[in-house]
Design a protein around this motif. Structure first.
Motif, PDB file in Angstrom:
ATOM      1  N   GLY B 451       0.806  -1.226   0.000  1.00 20.33           N
ATOM      2  CA  GLY B 451       0.000   0.000   0.000  1.00 20.33           C
ATOM      3  C   GLY B 451       0.837   1.273   0.000  1.00 20.33           C
ATOM      4  O   GLY B 451       0.654   2.145  -0.857  1.00 20.33           O
ATOM      5  N   PRO B 452       1.777   1.394   0.948  1.00 17.75           N
ATOM      6  CA  PRO B 452       2.603   2.616   0.952  1.00 17.75           C
ATOM      7  C   PRO B 452       3.381   2.797  -0.345  1.00 17.75           C
ATOM      8  O   PRO B 452       3.569   3.922  -0.810  1.00 17.75           O
ATOM      9  N   LEU B 453       3.790   1.674  -0.951  1.00 23.59           N
ATOM     10  CA  LEU B 453       4.514   1.791  -2.218  1.00 23.59           C
ATOM     11  C   LEU B 453       3.614   2.325  -3.321  1.00 23.59           C
ATOM     12  O   LEU B 453       4.038   3.097  -4.166  1.00 23.59           O
ATOM     13  N   LEU B 454       2.347   1.882  -3.286  1.00 20.01           N
ATOM     14  CA  LEU B 454       1.405   2.385  -4.288  1.00 20.01           C
ATOM     15  C   LEU B 454       1.207   3.882  -4.131  1.00 20.01           C
ATOM     16  O   LEU B 454       1.116   4.618  -5.112  1.00 20.01           O
ATOM     17  N   ILE B 455       1.169   4.324  -2.889  1.00 21.78           N
ATOM     18  CA  ILE B 455       0.982   5.762  -2.659  1.00 21.78           C
ATOM     19  C   ILE B 455       2.201   6.543  -3.143  1.00 21.78           C
ATOM     20  O   ILE B 455       2.071   7.580  -3.796  1.00 21.78           O
ATOM     21  N   THR B 456       3.390   6.024  -2.845  1.00 25.56           N
ATOM     22  CA  THR B 456       4.573   6.756  -3.327  1.00 25.56           C
ATOM     23  C   THR B 456       4.634   6.710  -4.849  1.00 25.56           C
ATOM     24  O   THR B 456       5.057   7.685  -5.476  1.00 25.56           O
ATOM     25  N   THR B 457       4.210   5.608  -5.457  1.00 25.15           N
ATOM     26  CA  THR B 457       4.182   5.559  -6.924  1.00 25.15           C
ATOM     27  C   THR B 457       3.213   6.586  -7.465  1.00 25.15           C
ATOM     28  O   THR B 457       3.488   7.267  -8.457  1.00 25.15           O
ATOM     29  N   PHE B 458       2.086   6.710  -6.795  1.00 25.46           N
ATOM     30  CA  PHE B 458       1.117   7.744  -7.189  1.00 25.46           C
ATOM     31  C   PHE B 458       1.763   9.117  -7.102  1.00 25.46           C
ATOM     32  O   PHE B 458       1.701   9.915  -8.047  1.00 25.46           O
ATOM     33  N   ALA B 459       2.394   9.410  -5.967  1.00 28.08           N
ATOM     34  CA  ALA B 459       2.974  10.736  -5.768  1.00 28.08           C
ATOM     35  C   ALA B 459       4.068  10.994  -6.802  1.00 28.08           C
ATOM     36  O   ALA B 459       4.194  12.086  -7.340  1.00 28.08           O
ATOM     37  N   PHE B 460       4.845   9.946  -7.114  1.00 27.49           N
ATOM     38  CA  PHE B 460       5.911  10.103  -8.098  1.00 27.49           C
ATOM     39  C   PHE B 460       5.326  10.389  -9.469  1.00 27.49           C
ATOM     40  O   PHE B 460       5.769  11.297 -10.171  1.00 27.49           O
ATOM     41  N   ASN B 461       4.303   9.630  -9.844  1.00 25.93           N
ATOM     42  CA  ASN B 461       3.745   9.805 -11.179  1.00 25.93           C
ATOM     43  C   ASN B 461       2.934  11.087 -11.308  1.00 25.93           C
ATOM     44  O   ASN B 461       2.751  11.577 -12.410  1.00 25.93           O
ATOM     45  N   PHE B 462       2.470  11.605 -10.190  1.00 22.28           N
ATOM     46  CA  PHE B 462       1.761  12.878 -10.230  1.00 22.28           C
ATOM     47  C   PHE B 462       2.668  13.943 -10.823  1.00 22.28           C
ATOM     48  O   PHE B 462       2.222  14.856 -11.508  1.00 22.28           O
ATOM     49  N   ASN B 463       3.958  13.831 -10.525  1.00 27.58           N
ATOM     50  CA  ASN B 463       4.941  14.797 -11.032  1.00 27.58           C
ATOM     51  C   ASN B 463       5.910  14.148 -12.005  1.00 27.58           C
ATOM     52  O   ASN B 463       7.053  14.536 -12.079  1.00 27.58           O
ATOM     53  N   ASN B 464       5.447  13.121 -12.753  1.00 34.44           N
ATOM     54  CA  ASN B 464       6.388  12.400 -13.626  1.00 34.44           C
ATOM     55  C   ASN B 464       6.648  13.200 -14.895  1.00 34.44           C
ATOM     56  O   ASN B 464       6.119  12.920 -15.968  1.00 34.44           O
ATOM     57  N   PHE B 465       7.519  14.199 -14.737  1.00 35.60           N
ATOM     58  CA  PHE B 465       7.804  15.145 -15.812  1.00 35.60           C
ATOM     59  C   PHE B 465       8.402  14.442 -17.038  1.00 35.60           C
ATOM     60  O   PHE B 465       7.978  14.670 -18.171  1.00 35.60           O
ATOM     61  N   ASN B 466       9.399  13.568 -16.798  1.00 36.01           N
ATOM     62  CA  ASN B 466      10.095  12.929 -17.918  1.00 36.01           C
ATOM     63  C   ASN B 466       9.159  12.101 -18.771  1.00 36.01           C
ATOM     64  O   ASN B 466       9.286  12.070 -19.993  1.00 36.01           O
ATOM     65  N   ALA B 467       8.215  11.396 -18.103  1.00 33.47           N
ATOM     66  CA  ALA B 467       7.317  10.506 -18.828  1.00 33.47           C
ATOM     67  C   ALA B 467       6.562  11.259 -19.913  1.00 33.47           C
ATOM     68  O   ALA B 467       6.229  10.701 -20.947  1.00 33.47           O
ATOM     69  N   ILE B 468       6.279  12.514 -19.666  1.00 35.66           N
ATOM     70  CA  ILE B 468       5.535  13.314 -20.634  1.00 35.66           C
ATOM     71  C   ILE B 468       6.489  14.099 -21.528  1.00 35.66           C
ATOM     72  O   ILE B 468       6.395  14.068 -22.749  1.00 35.66           O
ATOM     73  N   TYR B 469       7.420  14.774 -20.906  1.00 39.47           N
ATOM     74  CA  TYR B 469       8.248  15.719 -21.640  1.00 39.47           C
ATOM     75  C   TYR B 469       9.081  15.027 -22.706  1.00 39.47           C
ATOM     76  O   TYR B 469       9.308  15.561 -23.782  1.00 39.47           O
ATOM     77  N   LEU B 470       9.570  13.821 -22.417  1.00 38.60           N
ATOM     78  CA  LEU B 470      10.443  13.133 -23.365  1.00 38.60           C
ATOM     79  C   LEU B 470       9.676  12.317 -24.388  1.00 38.60           C
ATOM     80  O   LEU B 470      10.266  11.805 -25.326  1.00 38.60           O
ATOM     81  N   THR B 471       8.377  12.151 -24.212  1.00 39.34           N
ATOM     82  CA  THR B 471       7.642  11.333 -25.171  1.00 39.34           C
ATOM     83  C   THR B 471       6.726  12.201 -26.036  1.00 39.34           C
ATOM     84  O   THR B 471       6.986  12.369 -27.221  1.00 39.34           O
ATOM     85  N   THR B 472       5.697  12.791 -25.447  1.00 41.06           N
ATOM     86  CA  THR B 472       4.768  13.590 -26.244  1.00 41.06           C
ATOM     87  C   THR B 472       5.065  15.072 -26.149  1.00 41.06           C
ATOM     88  O   THR B 472       4.546  15.857 -26.938  1.00 41.06           O
TER      89      THR B 472
END
Lengths: 447, 538
Positions: B451-472
């Protein structure tokens, strides 16, 4: 037992501290700049100047402070130009009994601004002329006044490009502009108009000899689009800004949104419908489409020359076509120049290097040998163009060119402009998109 | 508070999230038999700490940063006292972690917070004095029709600088801080370029000697009737006039060519003329809550904000859910004892996790290319993946699923192995079907660990700049609004607002960061509360 554990943790902690401290200056700096430059590849300015980070290998010394001692000159450049600059600088150092330290820095512009403010910047920095506005705004570079006699040694367009608010800010060494490459096995004749090019390319495509009509980078994010479609825009009758009385751009006379600009973008929209412009072609796959002979025509600058020569393709370079009966296509003229840092430790020596040493033909020749781009120094250009027809062809293609604007707002204009081109190429109404773009740019300039 | 890593470790699974390796080897080194060695190591490491402190202190002293220096000294003394004293056992455990927390977490947060209340950015980076110096030096032009001199740097017998100048006609002058004096012909000799090589009464410096006094030379000027003669490098000098001058009495800058007066506005950090035009070079000032009110009231921002926030939530929720589902499914598959070659499959599955993310994002971007991409070519499709609103969203989700599932697979494998198999067997004996046992026993126990890992993954992806900036890059963009794209997250959107426009605006970017931090913090707190409820049930 407890105290033994404590000792272990202390040990681990101090080792970690040590690693962190060592890594901070070297690994951290180099590693992250390499990574971010990969990210920045294809942003408006790097695409505009052609120095895409993807071409340049990762280099060291990203954020290393350049604490200059007396008699030490520190020069920042990108990785491409580091070897020839080092050669020239070493000769200068030996002649004058000083030390010169040449550092290859990724993301030079951003790093330089930050380092300049922190007082750890270099004495000299090499970069494109569209940096000037931002560097001057932040008090990072000083003018380098030139006598008229010195100015006459250079290509006048290069001097115009490094002149900002009436002051000369850099010593230019290379001029860059787009031209049309063609595969002479597929297309022996240089097309004079876009109509000729379309006819030739379409017939090649129908014969199954090529799959793409034209390689011109647009990209899905539109980063390279404004720079590379500007010649089409101007051939279609468009202008971006009006001129002030002295011939420079007048940012208060924005022409985007005028009927002429809408007509030009409509032309672009038609070219996209014919399949000449595609968002699937970007900076990253441009050269390979041409070298794999998927197309007979490519619009690019001198930075693609090494790729094409390496591929061993028979090619020729000619002017970018105009539309039948229309005005000539005017590409942007970008200029690479050396700038004297305002906050350098050895300003007098830096000025000496830039104004009296960097303008020598031997230095220009060395820079040309490392990177084949038309030299800004006329004497070197003449000797180079005599033996390399490509350089002469690039110069010819840029004869009508417009200097790449160097005011600070330009970086902000490139971004929405590129996105509007992507929308137009994707099929959006060119008239409405151009008017919306004009509104956005107005907001940027006014705000 | 229990960290996610501890959770996994408590349940006996290997530390998947990259915890430190068990310190077995070192333990033996510092064990009872190796006491002197341990002491030597300790002293050595303390010496290293001292060396680092000295290394850090020198630039701080150079820059006159006394607060920073005090912090370094206090921290170093604290380290020595704590580790040399036989007491203070808890502090020995805590001090290094605390220092790292302060240095790498608290300090940047404080810096971001303070920046959010300033106009720090392009044109407003430095102090007012620096802005004035920049304006004046940028306005120096060669006096019309004036002479350009060949320059040699010399010194007077008392060591004061002197400019030895020759004009185009060959006349020579000695320029001092007092003014220009002609040299008598015959008392000097000049080289081919006109530079004076020797002059009576003066010592001519070579370039190396001159550059050693470079700072002095750059400041040095010879006053003339119209302006002043300044050096341009070490071999040219010209008469320059500053076109814009600062006057302290009116706190303003006057342009001598146009007569325009730019008055300092200390609220916005710029020199402004009566028409409201500001000089480009300004300085950094505090602006209070202006960056925050701008972010909340700007019509362009507000217009797209909720659409982006919605997608941002969808993206940040879908990525952990999808990666967790796939990771769990695979973990259960490979948890089965009957499967042969499990180790090979497992190693292959964590490959995406081992690849450098930056490079893989760019590779994926190219694979989604509409005309040349692997995906369309392989499946014979002609989908313009990154050009359509929904296909682009699907594409970034697929990329993140590929990049993220190995982590979830590792975590779930570990957690599954830690769940005692007798619990499930007992349920089977009691007649529960496998699906029911999974739903009621395995899954809840798994959630406690992950559970805590899912929350940190959520928080990380909330600000996942690279995932967007480097692809689309945030795109595709609607034709009428090039600032807000279909796949933009708040972070990539505000990056464009703060840095995509007229250069960098760090103050505004910091304010947005604070707002995003608040959103993520609130959600994370709620999420952690919920998992605590789960634990209590357990």
């Amino acid at each position: 037992m407890r105290s033994r554990h404590a000792r272990l943790i202390a040990l681990g902690g101090i080792v970690a501290l040590l690693v962190a401290a060592c890594g901070g200056s070297d690994d951290g700096g180099g590693g992250t700049t390499a990574a971010t430059s990969a990210a920045g590849a294809g942003t408006a300015t790097s695409a505009a100047t052609g120095t895409t980070a993807e071409e340049s290998p990762a280099t060291t010394g990203g954020g290393a402070p350049a604490g200059s001692a007396a008699g030490t000159l520190t020069i920042w450049t990108d990785a491409l130009y580091a070897p020839p600059v080092k050669e020239a600088a070493d000769a200068f150092a030996a002649e004058n009994g000083v030390t010169v330290n040449v550092q290859a820095v990724n993301e030079t512009r951003t790093q330089f601004l930050t380092a300049s403010q922190a007082g750890t910047g270099p004495d000299l920095v090499l970069g494109a002329n569209d940096w000037i506005g931002q560097l001057v705004q932040n008090g990072a570079i000083d003018p380098v006044p030139m006598t008229d006699a010195t100015k006459d040694l250079f290509n006048p367009a290069a001097i115009q490009a490094v002149t900002f608010n009436g002051q000369v800010y850099g010593i230019p060494y290379a001029v860059e502009n787009l031209a049309l490459y063609r595969n002479t096995d597929l297309a022996p004749e240089a097309p004079a108009t876009w109509e000729d090019l379309t006819a030739a390319a379409t017939s090649l495509q129908q014969q199954g000899r090529v799959t793409e009509l034209l390689a011109l980078p647009i990209g899905t994010d539109g980063a390279p689009a404004p720079y590379h479609t500007y010649p089409i825009f101007t051939a279609g009758g468009g202008t971006l800004f009006g001129e002030s009385p002295d011939g420079s751009y007048d940012i208060n006379q924005m022409e985007m949104g005028s009927d002429a600009s809408i007509a030009a973008n409509t032309r672009m929209s038609q070219m996209a419908q014919q399949g000449l412009l595609k968002t699937s072609i970007g900076s990253e796959n441009l050269a390979s489409i041409f070298t794999d002979q998927k197309t007979a025509f490519m619009v690019s600058g001198p930075w693609t020359l090494p790729d094409i020569e390496a591929a061993g393709i028979n090619y020729a370079i000619s002017d970018i076509p105009s539309f039948a009966g229309g005005p000539p296509a005017r590409p942007f003229l970008g200029v690479q120049a050396v700038y004297v840092a305002s906050k350098g430790q050895n300003k007098a020596l830096a000025q000496e290097f830039a104004t009296n040493y960097f303008i020598q033909p031997e230095v220009a020749q060395g820079l040309y040998d490392a990177q084949p781009r038309p030299p800004a120094l006329l004497e070197t250009y003449e000797s180079v163009a005599a033996e390399n027809p490509d350089i002469a062809a690039f110069n010819e293609a840029g004869a009508e060119g417009d200097p790449l604007p160097s005011f600070t707002e330009m970086a902000g204009i490139f971004d929405p402009w590129g996105k509007a081109i992507v929308a137009i190429v994707g099929g959006a109404d060119p008239a409405q998109t151009t008017r919306d773009l004009a509104t956005t740019i107005d907001g940027l300039i006014g705000g | 508070m229990a960290s996610p890593v501890e959770h996994v470790r408590e349940s006996g699974a290997p530390a998947a999230a990259g915890g430190p390796p068990p310190p077995g080897g070192l333990m033996r080194l510092a064990g009872p038999g190796g006491r002197p060695l341990g002491l030597i190591l300790k002293l050595l490491l303390l010496a290293v700490a001292a060396a680092i402190a000295v290394w850090a202190a020198i630039p701080l002293i150079d820059a006159g940063n006394w607060i920073g220096l005090a912090i370094v000294i206090v921290a170093t003394i604290a380290i020595f006292v704590i580790y040399l004293s036989p007491r203070m056992i808890p502090a020995k455990y805590l001090v290094i972690g605390t220092l790292f927390l302060l240095g790498f977490q608290v300090a940047p947060i404080i810096y971001t917070l303070t920046t959010a209340f300033t106009n720090f950015g392009d044109g407003h980076r430095g102090s007012k004095d620096e802005a004035i110096a920049a304006i004046e030096s940028a306005s120096i032009t060669q006096a019309p029709g004036s002479e350009v001199y060949a320059l040699s740097i010399g010194t007077e017998p008392d060591g004061d600088l002197v400019f030895l100048l020759t004009d185009a006609q060959g006349a020579a002058f000695a320029g001092t801080a007092a003014g220009l004096e002609p040299l008598v012909p015959g008392t000097f000799s000049a080289g081919a370029t006109g530079k004076i090589t020797e002059a009576e009464g003066f010592t001519v410096l070579n370039v190396g000697e001159a550059s050693a006094r470079g700072a002095e030379i750059a400041e040095f000027s010879v006053p003339t009737d119209d302006g002043a003669i300044r050096s341009q490098g070490l071999s040219t000098a010209f008469e320059g006039i500053a076109g814009q001058n600062y006057q302290a009495d009116c706190d303003c800058i006057t342009d001598i060519n146009t007569g325009t007066v730019f008055t300092a506005d200390n609220d916005i950090g710029s020199f402004v003329d009566p028409n409201g035009n500001a000089l480009a070079q300004g300085w950094k000032v505090g602006v209070g809550f202006e960056n925050f009110t701008d972010a909340l009231t700007n019509p362009t921002i507000a217009g797209s904000f909720f659409k982006i926030l919605l997608w941002n939530f969808a993206f940040a929720l879908l990525v952990p859910v999808l990666t967790f589902a796939l990771g769990l499914a695979l973990a259960m598959l490979f948890n089965s004892e009957e499967l042969r070659g499990r180790r090979i499959y497992r190693s292959l599955l964590i490959l995406p996790y081992a690849m450098p993310g930056f490079a893989m994002l760019l590779v994926w971007r190219d694979m989604f290319n509409a005309d040349f991409g692997l995906i369309n070519n392989l499946f014979g499709l002609s989908v313009d993946w990154l050009g359509g609103e929904w296909t682009a969203r699907l594409a970034v989700l697929i990329i993140q699923l590929w990049m993220g599932f190995p982590y979830m697979f590792l975590v779930c494998t570990g957690a599954l192995q830690s769940i005692p198999s007798d619990l499930v067997e007992a349920a089977g004996v009691d007649g529960a079907r496998p699906g029911y046992a999974f739903r009621t026993i395995t899954f809840p126990l798994l959630l406690v660990a992950t559970g805590p890992l899912l929350i940190t993954t959520f928080a990380f992806n909330f600000n996942n700049f690279n995932a967007i900036y480097l692809t689309t890059g945030g795109g595709p963009f609607p034709a009428d609004n090039p600032t807000a794209g279909a796949t933009d997250l708040l972070i990539s959107y505000t990056y464009r607002l703060a840095f995509g426009g007229q250069g960098a605006d760090y103050g505004f970017a910091a304010a947005i960061s604070v707002l995003i931090f608040l959103i993520v913090a609130v959600i994370s707190i709620i999420g952690f509360r919920r998992t605590r409820v789960l634990e209590e049930v357990n």
